[in-house]
Design a protein around this motif. Structure first.
Motif, mmCIF file in Angstrom:
data_model
loop_
_atom_site.group_PDB
_atom_site.id
_atom_site.type_symbol
_atom_site.label_atom_id
_atom_site.label_comp_id
_atom_site.label_asym_id
_atom_site.label_seq_id
_atom_site.Cartn_x
_atom_site.Cartn_y
_atom_site.Cartn_z
ATOM 1 N N PRO A 1 0.821 -1.206 0.000
ATOM 2 C CA PRO A 1 0.000 0.000 0.000
ATOM 3 C C PRO A 1 0.853 1.254 0.000
ATOM 4 O O PRO A 1 1.920 1.311 0.625
ATOM 5 C CB PRO A 1 -0.810 -0.128 1.302
ATOM 6 C CG PRO A 1 -0.794 -1.590 1.614
ATOM 7 C CD PRO A 1 0.509 -2.085 1.112
ATOM 8 N N ASP A 2 0.382 2.292 -0.744
ATOM 9 C CA ASP A 2 1.087 3.567 -0.750
ATOM 10 C C ASP A 2 1.086 4.193 0.626
ATOM 11 O O ASP A 2 2.020 4.871 1.025
ATOM 12 C CB ASP A 2 0.420 4.517 -1.760
ATOM 13 C CG ASP A 2 0.487 3.938 -3.179
ATOM 14 O OD1 ASP A 2 1.421 3.151 -3.449
ATOM 15 O OD2 ASP A 2 -0.390 4.265 -3.989
ATOM 16 N N ASN A 3 0.004 3.983 1.346
ATOM 17 C CA ASN A 3 -0.113 4.548 2.687
ATOM 18 C C ASN A 3 -0.688 3.477 3.591
ATOM 19 O O ASN A 3 -1.791 2.990 3.365
ATOM 20 C CB ASN A 3 -1.034 5.785 2.653
ATOM 21 C CG ASN A 3 -1.168 6.432 4.012
ATOM 22 O OD1 ASN A 3 -0.668 5.917 5.005
ATOM 23 N ND2 ASN A 3 -1.841 7.559 4.053
ATOM 24 N N GLU A 4 0.084 3.078 4.595
ATOM 25 C CA GLU A 4 -0.362 1.969 5.439
ATOM 26 C C GLU A 4 -1.651 2.276 6.176
ATOM 27 O O GLU A 4 -2.336 1.378 6.628
ATOM 28 C CB GLU A 4 0.747 1.624 6.441
ATOM 29 C CG GLU A 4 1.989 1.048 5.757
ATOM 30 C CD GLU A 4 3.029 0.630 6.766
ATOM 31 O OE1 GLU A 4 2.786 0.853 7.972
ATOM 32 O OE2 GLU A 4 4.085 0.102 6.369
ATOM 33 N N ASN A 5 -1.987 3.537 6.301
ATOM 34 C CA ASN A 5 -3.209 3.910 7.002
ATOM 35 C C ASN A 5 -4.386 4.074 6.052
ATOM 36 O O ASN A 5 -5.463 4.438 6.468
ATOM 37 C CB ASN A 5 -2.980 5.217 7.783
ATOM 38 C CG ASN A 5 -1.940 5.038 8.886
ATOM 39 O OD1 ASN A 5 -1.899 4.006 9.530
ATOM 40 N ND2 ASN A 5 -1.108 6.051 9.072
ATOM 41 N N ASP A 6 -4.142 3.870 4.763
ATOM 42 C CA ASP A 6 -5.197 4.024 3.774
ATOM 43 C C ASP A 6 -6.007 2.732 3.731
ATOM 44 O O ASP A 6 -5.516 1.680 3.316
ATOM 45 C CB ASP A 6 -4.582 4.321 2.405
ATOM 46 C CG ASP A 6 -5.641 4.739 1.401
ATOM 47 O OD1 ASP A 6 -6.759 4.216 1.470
ATOM 48 O OD2 ASP A 6 -5.338 5.602 0.546
ATOM 49 N N GLU A 7 -7.262 2.811 4.162
ATOM 50 C CA GLU A 7 -8.100 1.616 4.226
ATOM 51 C C GLU A 7 -8.337 1.030 2.846
ATOM 52 O O GLU A 7 -8.414 -0.186 2.681
ATOM 53 C CB GLU A 7 -9.417 1.954 4.897
ATOM 54 C CG GLU A 7 -9.266 2.323 6.372
ATOM 55 C CD GLU A 7 -10.534 2.915 6.938
ATOM 56 O OE1 GLU A 7 -11.367 3.392 6.127
ATOM 57 O OE2 GLU A 7 -10.694 2.907 8.163
ATOM 58 N N ALA A 8 -8.448 1.896 1.843
ATOM 59 C CA ALA A 8 -8.667 1.403 0.491
ATOM 60 C C ALA A 8 -7.445 0.632 -0.007
ATOM 61 O O ALA A 8 -7.574 -0.418 -0.657
ATOM 62 C CB ALA A 8 -8.973 2.569 -0.449
ATOM 63 N N ASP A 9 -6.243 1.126 0.302
ATOM 64 C CA ASP A 9 -5.031 0.411 -0.088
ATOM 65 C C ASP A 9 -4.944 -0.938 0.608
ATOM 66 O O ASP A 9 -4.564 -1.949 0.010
ATOM 67 C CB ASP A 9 -3.796 1.255 0.236
ATOM 68 C CG ASP A 9 -3.549 2.346 -0.802
ATOM 69 O OD1 ASP A 9 -4.147 2.257 -1.884
ATOM 70 O OD2 ASP A 9 -2.786 3.279 -0.520
ATOM 71 N N GLU A 10 -5.278 -0.955 1.895
ATOM 72 C CA GLU A 10 -5.207 -2.209 2.641
ATOM 73 C C GLU A 10 -6.210 -3.225 2.110
ATOM 74 O O GLU A 10 -5.902 -4.415 1.980
ATOM 75 C CB GLU A 10 -5.453 -1.941 4.119
ATOM 76 C CG GLU A 10 -4.333 -1.155 4.796
ATOM 77 C CD GLU A 10 -4.650 -0.829 6.241
ATOM 78 O OE1 GLU A 10 -5.771 -1.168 6.677
ATOM 79 O OE2 GLU A 10 -3.803 -0.253 6.917
ATOM 80 N N ALA A 11 -7.425 -2.768 1.823
ATOM 81 C CA ALA A 11 -8.439 -3.681 1.286
ATOM 82 C C ALA A 11 -8.008 -4.221 -0.074
ATOM 83 O O ALA A 11 -8.216 -5.407 -0.383
ATOM 84 C CB ALA A 11 -9.786 -2.961 1.168
ATOM 85 N N CYS B 1 -21.116 7.604 2.958
ATOM 86 C CA CYS B 1 -20.162 6.662 2.388
ATOM 87 C C CYS B 1 -20.235 5.337 3.127
ATOM 88 O O CYS B 1 -20.548 5.294 4.307
ATOM 89 C CB CYS B 1 -18.728 7.211 2.488
ATOM 90 S SG CYS B 1 -18.470 8.702 1.492
ATOM 91 N N PRO B 2 -19.892 4.239 2.459
ATOM 92 C CA PRO B 2 -19.876 2.942 3.141
ATOM 93 C C PRO B 2 -18.782 2.893 4.191
ATOM 94 O O PRO B 2 -17.727 3.480 4.036
ATOM 95 C CB PRO B 2 -19.604 1.949 2.000
ATOM 96 C CG PRO B 2 -18.913 2.752 0.940
ATOM 97 C CD PRO B 2 -19.496 4.133 1.048
ATOM 98 N N THR B 3 -19.075 2.189 5.264
ATOM 99 C CA THR B 3 -18.079 2.065 6.341
ATOM 100 C C THR B 3 -17.222 0.839 6.084
ATOM 101 O O THR B 3 -17.690 -0.168 5.560
ATOM 102 C CB THR B 3 -18.761 1.917 7.704
ATOM 103 O OG1 THR B 3 -19.657 0.798 7.646
ATOM 104 C CG2 THR B 3 -19.530 3.158 8.044
ATOM 105 N N PRO B 4 -15.938 0.886 6.455
ATOM 106 C CA PRO B 4 -15.070 -0.261 6.230
ATOM 107 C C PRO B 4 -15.384 -1.396 7.193
ATOM 108 O O PRO B 4 -15.861 -1.174 8.293
ATOM 109 C CB PRO B 4 -13.670 0.304 6.497
ATOM 110 C CG PRO B 4 -13.909 1.419 7.459
ATOM 111 C CD PRO B 4 -15.252 1.993 7.095
ATOM 112 N N VAL B 5 -15.090 -2.603 6.772
ATOM 113 C CA VAL B 5 -15.250 -3.782 7.616
ATOM 114 C C VAL B 5 -13.873 -4.383 7.817
ATOM 115 O O VAL B 5 -13.232 -4.817 6.865
ATOM 116 C CB VAL B 5 -16.204 -4.812 6.962
ATOM 117 C CG1 VAL B 5 -16.315 -6.045 7.828
ATOM 118 C CG2 VAL B 5 -17.564 -4.181 6.746
#
Length: 602
Positions: A187-197, A593-597
């Motif tokens: 991931p470009d940013n470890e805190n980016d939820e979209a990158d992690e998903a 917006c949708p919430t992350p799971v």
């Protein structure tokens, strides 16, 4: 509801301009000539286009009926129509309107019409139009929402950051063979939820296609994917034991599926895994010497069934193969199954010494019971067996050799008389010359101390001989040396009830000797047998190899549904939609917006 026109065009069939009047024609000719005169005075010829523009009927009609002066200034040219904020040109504005219509159509086809896009959006600024389009897809399932956003075409780059736009197209492609290689970087940013998903989805796709991801990536997937999907991966051999999480609700289940030997007995009970509990109980009972389990064993592994068959053969033949005697945890069971088995002491020194030392002491205790019961023939036979074992073991250079010599010294004093008996007994347990036997200094500290204690007992008896002295009162009562008071008294009471008067007198004499010792008034201490009790004790039952050959627990989930199989893909799509919300400036709320799971349900 049908949307209004997004562009303004002349209405079809509109009336054309009215014919020029005579006065207008005269005025047009006049203007043309004046223009020629001015051009010649300036030294250049007028452009044909300029003349045409000045003499255009439309232009002349606008001046019809008005008086024009020769030196009047021409009217300014009509400017292009102004576009809303955020659009660089009318072309960009038209592209945005076309994208909005496409997204609106997709949302409508999915059963969730978007009110903001169903009305005229021609006056909406660029950012507002982008918000309208993203808001329109939020009620849709993640993949359907992405499919709707893809309809925006080139405008997708305005709705999503570039890397997410590429990922959105990849998610919706039918051919994703090279997806993991192209988009599986960290991931470009470890805190980016979209990158992690997205990383989890890429790892899952690579795992299912190629079966290779790091243990750390597998660990994350085990905390994220539905259990039914994880069970499929385990059954296919894609998950390694190192990936088992150390914490969380799934730890115990996944441990049983991947590293079942690491599950504690309490964990087996929590899982209600009855078959493995039975297999563990089989091993533990054998380790305790409970050979009855051989007739009760069920749900065993192939290895355990073979072991049970081998032990049954030992019971029927009375012989112990070296393959079994090499397994220390089986020693108590082997001792029960074949108590009089022949042993090759030089070849099997560890088991042979343990086995023979224990057999000698059992024979001594049994011989004393037979003497108390006046079964002297049986007692003599037992003492003979003990003496034979001791003579065989004394020649083996192991700690068991000192135990054998100690028993021989005891038997010499027990059955002999005269000074020469004590001399021989002392010689038996005295240090040997170098090269003549096992060295005393190689014994454990307890063994050396007890050996010296017994020498002192023999010296005292040699000086102060007592015909009625009980050499070892604990042995007479069938109690361990130095047993607690309650233990030896229970033995004493049981023997009193079972013996005649002579036998009762003998056990009373042993009881008195122990009490005198406990009160510190014993003239001579007991002769200790054995020298090293802990060395000849039965191995702990916990030493049973419960961690070898344990089969994995069968899965307890049904085959995954299509929704569960698409879980990683849906989560990646959901996080891309969330990135779109952030990109166009929508508030990051549950409604917007949708919430992350973070972890799927168990």
């Amino acid at each position: 509801m049908t949307g209004g026109p997004l562009f303004s065009h002349p209405a079809a069939g509109a009336p054309s301009p009215s014919p020029l009047t005579r006065q207008a024609l005269i005025e047009r000719e006049r203007q043309r000539r004046l223009a020629l005169i001015e051009a010649r005075a300036a030294g250049s010829s007028p452009a044909a286009g300029d003349l045409q523009a000045k003499n255009d009927p439309q232009t002349l009609q606008q001046t019809d009926g008005t008086q024009s002066n020769i030196g009047s200034t021409p009217e300014p040219r009509v400017q292009d129509k102004q576009v809303p904020d955020g659009f660089e040109s009318e072309t960009a504005w038209q592209a945005g309107q076309q994208a909005a219509r496409a997204v609106a159509a997709a949302a409508r086809a999915a059963g969730h019409p978007a009110p903001q896009l169903e009305i005229d959006t021609s006056d909406a600024a660029a950012q507002q139009l982008a918000q309208y389009m993203v808001s329109a897809v939020l009620p849709l399932p993640p993949l359907t929402a992405l499919q709707a956003l893809i309809q925006a075409g080139d405008w997708l780059e305005a709705l999503l950051p570039p890397r997410h736009a590429a990922r959105a197209r990849t998610l919706l492609r039918s051919d994703r063979d090279n997806m993991s290689a192209r988009y599986s970087s960290a991931p470009d940013n470890e805190n980016d939820e979209a990158d992690e998903a997205w990383q989890r989805y890429a790892d899952y796709t690579r795992l299912t296609q190629y079966g290779r991801v790091t243990a750390e990536a597998q660990h994350k997937l085990l905390r994220f994917l539905p259990l039914s999907v994880i069970d499929d991966l385990i059954d296919d051999g894609h998950i390694t034991a190192r990936a088992v999480p150390h914490h969380g609700d799934r730890r115990l289940y996944l441990q049983a599926r991947l590293t079942p030997s690491e599950v504690s007995t309490e964990g087996l009970r929590d899982l209600a895994w009855a078959d493995e509990l039975t297999r563990r109980e089989f091993r533990l009972r054998l380790a305790r010497g409970d050979i009855a389990v051989l007739d009760e064993a069920q749900h065993l592994t192939d290895t355990q069934r073979q072991l049970a068959a081998d032990l049954a053969h030992v019971r029927s033949t009375g012989r112990i193969p070296t393959e079994l005697s090499a397994q220390k945890w089986l020693w108590p069971a082997l001792e029960r199954l074949a108590p009089q088995a022949p042993v090759h002491l030089r070849r099997d020194k560890a088991f042979g010494s343990w086995y023979v030392v224990r057999r000698m002491h059992r024979a001594l205790r049994a011989a004393h019971r037979m003497q108390l019961s006046k079964d002297h023939k049986r007692a003599d036979s037992l003492l003979k067996h003990a003496r034979n074992d001791a003579n065989a073991l004394r020649e083996i250079w192991t700690p068991g050799s000192w135990e054998a010599k100690n028993i021989l010294a005891y038997l010499l004093v027990l059955n002999g008389s005269g000074d020469e008996v004590y001399d021989k007994a002392l010689e038996m347990i005295s240090p040997t010359a170098p090269g003549q036997g096992p060295r005393e200094d190689q014994l454990p500290g307890t063994g050396r101390a007890n050996l010296e204690h017994n020498r002192e007992v023999l010296r005292q008896l040699q000086r102060h001989r007592e015909d009625d002295h009980v050499l070892n009162p604990y042995l007479v009562l069938d109690a361990p040396d130095g047993a607690p008071t309650q233990v030896w008294k229970d033995k004493w009471r049981a023997l009193r009830r079972a013996l005649d008067e002579d036998g009762e007198a003998a056990v009373n004499q042993a009881k008195d000797a122990i009490q005198a010792r406990e009160r510190g008034r014993a003239p001579i201490e007991p002769f200790l047998l054995p020298l090293m009790p802990s060395k000849w004790a039965a191995p702990l039952a916990e030493a049973a190899p419960v961690r070898t050959g344990t089969p994995q627990m069968p899965r307890r989930t049904a085959s995954p549904t299509q929704q569960e199989q698409d879980y990683a893909r849906d989560q990646a799509a959901q996080m891309i939609i969330r990135a779109a919300c952030q990109n166009v400036g929508l508030p990051a709320t549950t409604e917007a917006c949708p919430t992350p799971v973070s972890e799927s349900g168990n």
